[in-house]
Design a protein around this motif. Structure first.
Motif, short mmCIF file in Angstrom:
data_model
loop_
_atom_site.label_atom_id
_atom_site.label_comp_id
_atom_site.label_asym_id
_atom_site.label_seq_id
_atom_site.Cartn_x
_atom_site.Cartn_y
_atom_site.Cartn_z
N SER A 177 0.88 -1.35 -0.29
CA SER A 177 -0.01 0.00 0.12
C SER A 177 0.70 1.46 0.09
O SER A 177 -0.08 2.14 -0.51
CB SER A 177 -1.10 -0.11 0.94
N LYS A 178 1.78 1.21 0.32
CA LYS A 178 2.72 2.12 0.02
C LYS A 178 2.71 2.53 -1.21
O LYS A 178 3.46 3.81 -1.41
CB LYS A 178 3.85 2.38 1.02
N TRP B 264 2.44 8.44 10.35
CA TRP B 264 3.81 6.64 9.67
C TRP B 264 4.20 7.45 8.82
O TRP B 264 4.21 8.43 8.71
CB TRP B 264 2.44 6.62 9.19
N ASN C 24 -0.46 3.79 13.31
CA ASN C 24 0.76 3.63 13.81
C ASN C 24 1.16 5.45 13.74
O ASN C 24 0.84 5.67 13.12
CB ASN C 24 1.24 3.57 11.79
N ASP D 64 -6.62 4.74 6.21
CA ASP D 64 -5.41 3.75 5.88
C ASP D 64 -5.53 3.18 6.86
O ASP D 64 -5.64 3.21 7.98
CB ASP D 64 -4.03 4.31 6.22
N ILE E 232 -4.60 -0.95 6.86
CA ILE E 232 -4.06 -1.51 7.57
C ILE E 232 -3.72 -2.46 8.33
O ILE E 232 -3.55 -3.32 8.88
CB ILE E 232 -2.41 -1.23 7.05
N TYR E 233 -4.72 -1.55 9.60
CA TYR E 233 -4.03 -2.15 11.32
C TYR E 233 -5.75 -2.42 11.03
O TYR E 233 -6.69 -2.68 13.14
CB TYR E 233 -3.62 -1.76 12.38
N SER F 68 0.25 -7.34 4.67
CA SER F 68 1.13 -6.86 5.53
C SER F 68 0.69 -6.58 6.77
O SER F 68 2.30 -7.46 7.41
CB SER F 68 1.30 -5.23 5.60
N LYS F 69 -0.13 -6.60 7.26
CA LYS F 69 -0.28 -6.44 8.77
C LYS F 69 -0.66 -7.49 9.38
O LYS F 69 -1.13 -8.43 10.27
CB LYS F 69 -0.75 -5.06 9.54
N ARG G 26 4.55 -8.09 -0.65
CA ARG G 26 4.46 -6.71 -1.15
C ARG G 26 3.88 -7.05 -1.63
O ARG G 26 3.33 -6.72 -2.68
CB ARG G 26 5.59 -6.26 -1.90
C1 LIG Z 1 -0.08 3.41 8.59
C2 LIG Z 1 0.86 2.23 7.74
N1 LIG Z 1 -0.04 2.19 6.97
C3 LIG Z 1 0.83 2.05 5.51
C4 LIG Z 1 1.39 1.04 5.11
C5 LIG Z 1 2.52 0.53 4.17
O1 LIG Z 1 2.50 -0.92 4.84
P1 LIG Z 1 2.83 -1.63 3.12
O2 LIG Z 1 3.48 -1.14 2.38
O3 LIG Z 1 3.14 -3.09 3.26
O4 LIG Z 1 1.59 -1.91 2.56
C6 LIG Z 1 2.25 0.47 7.08
C7 LIG Z 1 3.55 -0.10 7.06
O5 LIG Z 1 4.28 -0.19 8.35
C8 LIG Z 1 1.73 1.45 7.84
O6 LIG Z 1 2.27 1.30 9.37
#
Ligand SMILES: Cc1ncc(COP(=O)(O)O)c(C=O)c1O
Length: 436
Positions: free
Chosen positions: A111-112, A133, A186, A214, A216-217, A244-245, A253
């Motif tokens: 997602s980054k 983050w 985060n 976002d 992701i968590y 990822s999480k 990835r």
């Molecule tokens: C808040 C947050 N957003 C996005 C990401 C990116 O995750 P990824 O690129 O692995 O999907 C992270 C990874 O640490 C994160 O902590």
């Protein structure tokens, strides 16, 4: 060496970097991890509370799917494998009660990367809270976007409040903006109630802000009750997620963006840039991800057990920190805690510690406990804050052990002392060091 001499040497190049990239270094998270590895190589005991990586293994069913698809070698469509896009859309409908379909989903290598593409194709400011983050602001800088930081206060658990967004936008209401909302957060581990999400949605709607949620968590909300803000501002919200999480697969990835129809133009622009850069996301990973997003009983059990461990651990460590006079918002999901050492300012000053970088470096040197300084999350340099990632334990063993407990039994302190002893030792060292 003089300039003309260096030019004459064929092995030397004059440094000529994009102005937006000049002076930047590796992401702070990766740097602290490298420093920790260096200490480990020197024979020191290190507590890796810096890098935010899931401690849990990828669910076996998803691993099996990856093995079965190792032969998939063709380039896939730039927007992603249709089956996966459908599985992601269905997942959001099932989980978050949001009706979107496969055509609304974009798959990327993390997602980054998708966030970077979004910032690249959208022409406007980025609004983020402090703390946020680590990568949002550097991405904006690389692209040359303006970042508007919104300060948060501890009283409100370091979260955004609608009034602050309103104050920022009202002077120039027509300005194009993206706001990034990340919850569970985060670096703080806090989240928003339904009422708070509704209020945030209202102000985003008022200024027609593109809301990048976002999440992701999201699956690591301790109660398993994550609610997407897309429910209250569907036309303006892009939901960001990935493997990822919650699926323990950071290194695989795979990230996902889910768009409303009204923002389809952003999806198309991102796909166009993606087609000229990364082409498509790894094929075997996409095939494997289908079953992760479809979900089934073994995935549900995995999530249930992951949450049980993280909740008990988060609350236990929170209590230890508070006892040591380290102010920390109470965590509600994910695996982070954001600590403020302000009550120890005088004591730390006597030891030459006056900012968050000095704090984290000295802590690592003295105790082997690696944490990230608050400044990398956008907090003022001189504020004595740090983020703890409570992930330094064997997640495979802990998951296997928790599965033996009755499903509704609280994971107690003695479980944590048995299965997360190294991590708890690190936390105890941090608390003792602070009080010295
Ligand atoms: C808040 C947050 N957003 C996005 C990401 C990116 O995750 P990824 O690129 O692995 O999907 C992270 C990874 O640490 C994160 O902590």
């Amino acid at each position: 060496m003089s300039k003309s001499k260096s030019k004459n040497n064929k092995n030397n190049f004059d440094i000529s970097l994009n102005l937006n990239v000049r002076g930047t270094t590796l992401s702070a998270t990766l740097l602290i991890n490298e420093l920790s590895n260096k200490l480990i190589n020197e024979g020191r005991k290190v507590y890796k509370l810096g890098l935010g990586q899931s401690p849990f293994p990828v669910p076996q069913m998803v691993v099996d799917e990856l093995k079965a698809n190792a032969h998939q070698k063709d380039y896939l469509p730039v927007k992603g494998l249709y089956e996966l896009r459908k599985a992601v859309a269905d997942y959001h409908s099932r989980r978050h009660d949001i009706t979107r379909n496969a055509e609304d989903v974009l798959i990327g290598p993390g997602s980054k990367e998708l966030m970077f593409l979004l910032q690249f194709v959208y022409y406007g400011d980025i609004i983020i809270p402090t703390p946020s983050w680590v990568s949002y602001a550097p991405q904006a800088k690389f692209i040359g976007r303006n970042v508007s930081w919104i300060n948060t206060c501890e009283k409100n658990k370091c979260r955004l409040v609608p009034q602050d967004i309103d104050n920022l936008c009202k002077a120039d209401p027509e300005r194009p903006r993206i706001i990034i909302l990340n919850y569970p957060s985060n670096p703080t581990g806090t989240t928003y109630s339904v009422g708070e999400l509704k209020e945030l949605a209202k102000v985003a709607k008022k200024y027609r802000i593109v809301l990048l949620s976002d999440e992701i968590y999201g699956e690591l909300n301790f109660e398993g009750k994550h609610v997407s803000i897309a429910k209250f501002y569907p036309e303006g919200t892009i939901i960001s997620s990935g493997l990822s999480k919650w699926c323990g697969a950071g290194g695989w990835r795979l990230g996902t963006f889910n768009f409303p129809k009204s923002l389809n133009w952003l999806l198309e622009a991102m796909a166009s840039v993606a087609s000229e850069t990364f082409t498509s996301t790894s094929a075997p990973i996409q095939y494997a991800a289908v079953c992760a997003f479809r979900g089934e009983i073994s995935i549900e059990r995995y999530l249930w057990n992951s949450r049980r461990i993280l909740k008990s651990l988060g609350l236990y460590i929170h209590k230890q920190l508070e006892r040591a006079g380290i102010d920390t918002p109470k965590p509600e999901g994910g695996f982070y805690l954001f600590c403020n050492f302000k009550k120890h300012t005088a004591r730390l000053k006597k030891r030459g510690i006056t900012n968050s970088l000095e704090l984290s470096q000295k802590l690592l040197e003295d105790t082997g406990v690696a944490v990230l300084p608050g400044s990398v999350f956008g907090r003022p340099q001189e504020e004595l804050t740090a983020r703890i990632a409570y992930v330094d334990f064997d997640g495979t063993k802990a998951l296997a052990a928790v599965e033996m407990l009755p499903p509704h039994k609280f994971v107690d302190d003695s479980f944590l002392r048995t299965h997360c002893s190294h991590l708890l030792e690190g936390v105890a060292k941090l608390c003792d060091w602070t009080k010295k």
